[in-house]
Write a protein that holds these residues in place. Structure first.
Motif, mmCIF file in Angstrom:
data_model
loop_
_atom_site.group_PDB
_atom_site.id
_atom_site.type_symbol
_atom_site.label_atom_id
_atom_site.label_comp_id
_atom_site.label_asym_id
_atom_site.label_seq_id
_atom_site.Cartn_x
_atom_site.Cartn_y
_atom_site.Cartn_z
ATOM 1 N N ASP A 1 0.780 -1.272 0.018
ATOM 2 C CA ASP A 1 0.043 0.068 0.050
ATOM 3 C C ASP A 1 0.802 1.616 0.050
ATOM 4 N N THR A 2 1.976 1.104 -0.519
ATOM 5 C CA THR A 2 2.899 2.338 -0.608
ATOM 6 C C THR A 2 2.131 3.240 -1.681
ATOM 7 N N GLU A 3 2.201 4.255 -1.438
ATOM 8 C CA GLU A 3 1.356 5.474 -2.452
ATOM 9 C C GLU A 3 1.812 5.542 -3.626
ATOM 10 N N ILE A 4 1.334 5.398 -4.785
ATOM 11 C CA ILE A 4 1.631 5.528 -6.353
ATOM 12 C C ILE A 4 0.969 6.728 -6.798
ATOM 13 N N TYR A 5 1.924 7.718 -7.557
ATOM 14 C CA TYR A 5 1.281 8.963 -8.102
ATOM 15 C C TYR A 5 1.530 9.052 -9.522
ATOM 16 N N SER A 6 0.703 9.858 -10.036
ATOM 17 C CA SER A 6 0.602 10.156 -11.455
ATOM 18 C C SER A 6 2.149 11.012 -11.862
ATOM 19 N N THR A 7 2.788 10.635 -12.866
ATOM 20 C CA THR A 7 4.001 11.371 -12.927
ATOM 21 C C THR A 7 3.830 12.664 -13.934
ATOM 22 N N GLY A 8 2.565 12.869 -14.194
ATOM 23 C CA GLY A 8 2.337 14.094 -15.207
ATOM 24 C C GLY A 8 0.944 14.132 -15.452
ATOM 25 N N HIS A 9 0.406 15.318 -15.562
ATOM 26 C CA HIS A 9 -0.786 15.717 -16.102
ATOM 27 C C HIS A 9 -1.488 14.716 -17.022
ATOM 28 N N GLY A 10 -2.903 14.483 -17.041
ATOM 29 C CA GLY A 10 -3.146 13.535 -18.266
ATOM 30 C C GLY A 10 -4.535 13.042 -17.701
ATOM 31 N N VAL A 11 -4.913 11.983 -18.832
ATOM 32 C CA VAL A 11 -6.291 11.517 -18.520
ATOM 33 C C VAL A 11 -6.018 9.554 -18.510
ATOM 34 N N VAL A 12 -6.972 9.083 -17.486
ATOM 35 C CA VAL A 12 -6.755 7.913 -17.403
ATOM 36 C C VAL A 12 -7.440 6.985 -18.591
ATOM 37 N N GLU A 13 -6.671 6.402 -19.352
ATOM 38 C CA GLU A 13 -6.938 5.656 -20.472
ATOM 39 C C GLU A 13 -7.525 4.083 -20.140
ATOM 40 N N PHE A 14 -6.885 3.871 -19.118
ATOM 41 C CA PHE A 14 -7.285 2.446 -18.524
ATOM 42 C C PHE A 14 -7.063 2.070 -17.217
ATOM 43 N N ALA A 15 -7.936 1.499 -16.496
ATOM 44 C CA ALA A 15 -7.990 1.578 -14.931
ATOM 45 C C ALA A 15 -8.670 0.144 -14.675
ATOM 46 N N GLY A 16 -7.843 -0.953 -14.205
ATOM 47 C CA GLY A 16 -8.602 -2.295 -14.194
ATOM 48 C C GLY A 16 -7.605 -3.330 -13.919
ATOM 49 N N TRP A 17 -8.044 -4.465 -14.221
ATOM 50 C CA TRP A 17 -7.179 -5.905 -14.516
ATOM 51 C C TRP A 17 -6.539 -6.018 -15.799
ATOM 52 N N ASN A 18 -5.472 -6.398 -15.796
ATOM 53 C CA ASN A 18 -4.773 -6.423 -17.208
ATOM 54 C C ASN A 18 -3.859 -7.306 -17.319
ATOM 55 N N GLY A 19 -4.349 -8.490 -17.276
ATOM 56 C CA GLY A 19 -3.514 -9.729 -17.310
ATOM 57 C C GLY A 19 -2.142 -10.057 -16.372
ATOM 58 N N ALA A 20 -1.018 -10.210 -16.882
ATOM 59 C CA ALA A 20 0.254 -10.072 -16.228
ATOM 60 C C ALA A 20 0.427 -8.917 -15.372
ATOM 61 N N TYR A 21 0.023 -7.727 -15.918
ATOM 62 C CA TYR A 21 0.141 -6.616 -15.179
ATOM 63 C C TYR A 21 -0.649 -6.536 -13.781
ATOM 64 N N GLY A 22 -1.768 -7.264 -13.833
ATOM 65 C CA GLY A 22 -2.407 -7.228 -12.489
ATOM 66 C C GLY A 22 -3.412 -6.064 -12.331
ATOM 67 N N LYS A 23 -3.671 -5.640 -11.544
ATOM 68 C CA LYS A 23 -4.245 -4.085 -11.296
ATOM 69 C C LYS A 23 -3.468 -3.075 -11.869
ATOM 70 N N SER A 24 -3.975 -2.514 -13.030
ATOM 71 C CA SER A 24 -3.093 -1.675 -13.767
ATOM 72 C C SER A 24 -3.882 -0.560 -13.917
ATOM 73 N N VAL A 25 -2.784 0.608 -14.078
ATOM 74 C CA VAL A 25 -3.515 2.187 -14.651
ATOM 75 C C VAL A 25 -2.620 2.504 -15.620
ATOM 76 N N LEU A 26 -3.225 3.245 -16.827
ATOM 77 C CA LEU A 26 -2.678 3.753 -18.149
ATOM 78 C C LEU A 26 -3.043 4.883 -18.087
ATOM 79 N N ILE A 27 -1.932 6.001 -18.343
ATOM 80 C CA ILE A 27 -2.460 7.628 -18.429
ATOM 81 C C ILE A 27 -1.953 8.107 -19.340
ATOM 82 N N ASN A 28 -2.770 8.665 -20.392
ATOM 83 C CA ASN A 28 -2.296 9.289 -21.428
ATOM 84 C C ASN A 28 -2.149 10.805 -21.182
ATOM 85 N N HIS A 29 -0.886 11.237 -21.285
ATOM 86 C CA HIS A 29 -0.153 12.768 -21.077
ATOM 87 C C HIS A 29 -0.389 13.561 -22.347
#
Length: 305
Positions: free
Chosen positions: A209-237
């Motif tokens: 539960d270490t905090e994870i931060y967006s590394t730049g302004h953007g829009v969340v393109e994907f948020a959920g389960w993504n196979g081998a990535y597990g729970k994953s977030v994809l941000i379009n900057h």
């Protein structure tokens, strides 16, 4: 006629001739008086002429002094204007310095990676296409681009807001509240197969539960389960950049959300193909995965130069 007398004959042509007899003494006296009067008049004319010349010279000198005074006065006014201009520039520079310090503080430049063995994960080599990544990428173009952005801070205060926005849309923020790098970008021995394989991101290890931060302004393109990535977030900057945050324990955003640089988007976990609690972090440029580390440390390196 007496020898000591002068005879003066006066006639106006109408009356009879008149004769006057003056003594020589009186005649000499009159001559001396006339001569003295003429000399006095001549001296007065000379003195007046000299005074006139002196007055003209004095007036010329006064005019020259007035001209010098006017010139000095104009220079003083110019110096005053230059002094005010410099004072305004100093105020602008101080404001620029404060904004720069605030910006640098927001970009979190103090993070220094500590490389260490620890939890790893990610896709197997067989699942990675050769076109999905670049091995030996020249980062000089990134450095040149970012250097121009940083250099522009020194040019004018009015450019500050635009530069700030450009940097905030670029993924240069440190992605997790930890400095421990357990696996770098590039080829490595796969932790599951013990075979050399390509690792398309960087792994940061930390407590659950270490905090994870967006590394730049953007829009969340994907948020959920993504196979081998597990729970994953994809941000379009935008500007061809995207970032992926994987193996999360919890996700705090959803698809379509607008996120800001440094915003909390999830918590570190070990979901998907993972050997332990860590963040698998990727930077994609034009769809190809590139080494995130130069982005993560760019501000710090730019300040050290």
């Amino acid at each position: 006629m007496h020898p000591r007398e002068w005879q003066i004959i006066i006639s106006d042509g109408k009356t009879s001739i008149k004769q006057l007899y003056l003594s020589k003494f009186v005649g000499y006296s009159i001559g001396v008086l006339v001569s003295t009067s003429l000399l006095s008049v001549g001296m007065m004319v000379y003195v007046i002429s000299q005074q006139v010349n002196e007055n003209e010279a004095l007036q010329s000198h006064v005019q020259e002094l007035n001209q010098r005074f006017q010139t000095q006065h104009e220079k003083i006014l110019q110096y005053e204007e230059e002094k005010h201009t410099i004072a305004r520039q100093l105020i602008e520079l101080r404001a620029l310095e404060e904004q720069m310090n605030d910006l640098v503080s927001e970009l979190n430049p103090g993070r220094i990676a500590a490389f260490s063995e620890g939890p790893q994960g990610g896709l197997e080599e067989g699942l990675v296409k050769s076109s999905d990544f670049k091995i030996n990428r020249d980062y000089s173009s990134i450095s040149e681009e970012f250097s121009k952005l940083v250099a522009s801070y020194q040019t004018a205060v009015q450019d500050m807001n635009q530069v700030t926005q450009d940097l905030k849309r670029t993924p240069i923020y440190w992605p997790a509240d930890t400095e421990v790098v357990s696996s770098a970008f590039g080829y490595r021995t796969d932790p599951f197969t013990n075979v050399s394989s390509f690792h398309g991101g960087i792994d940061l290890a930390g407590p659950l539960d270490t905090e994870i931060y967006s590394t730049g302004h953007g829009v969340v393109e994907f948020a959920g389960w993504n196979g081998a990535y597990g729970k994953s977030v994809l941000i379009n900057h935008g500007h061809a950049y995207k970032t992926r945050y994987s193996h999360l324990n919890d996700i705090h955003v959803q698809k379509g959300d607008q996120v800001k640089q440094g915003q909390l988007i999830g918590l570190m976990g070990s979901t998907g193909r993972s050997t332990g609690v860590h963040l698998h972090y990727e930077v994609l440029e034009d769809g190809e995965r590139v080494d995130p580390y130069p982005f993560m440390t760019y501000i710090q390196n730019a300040l050290d130069e």
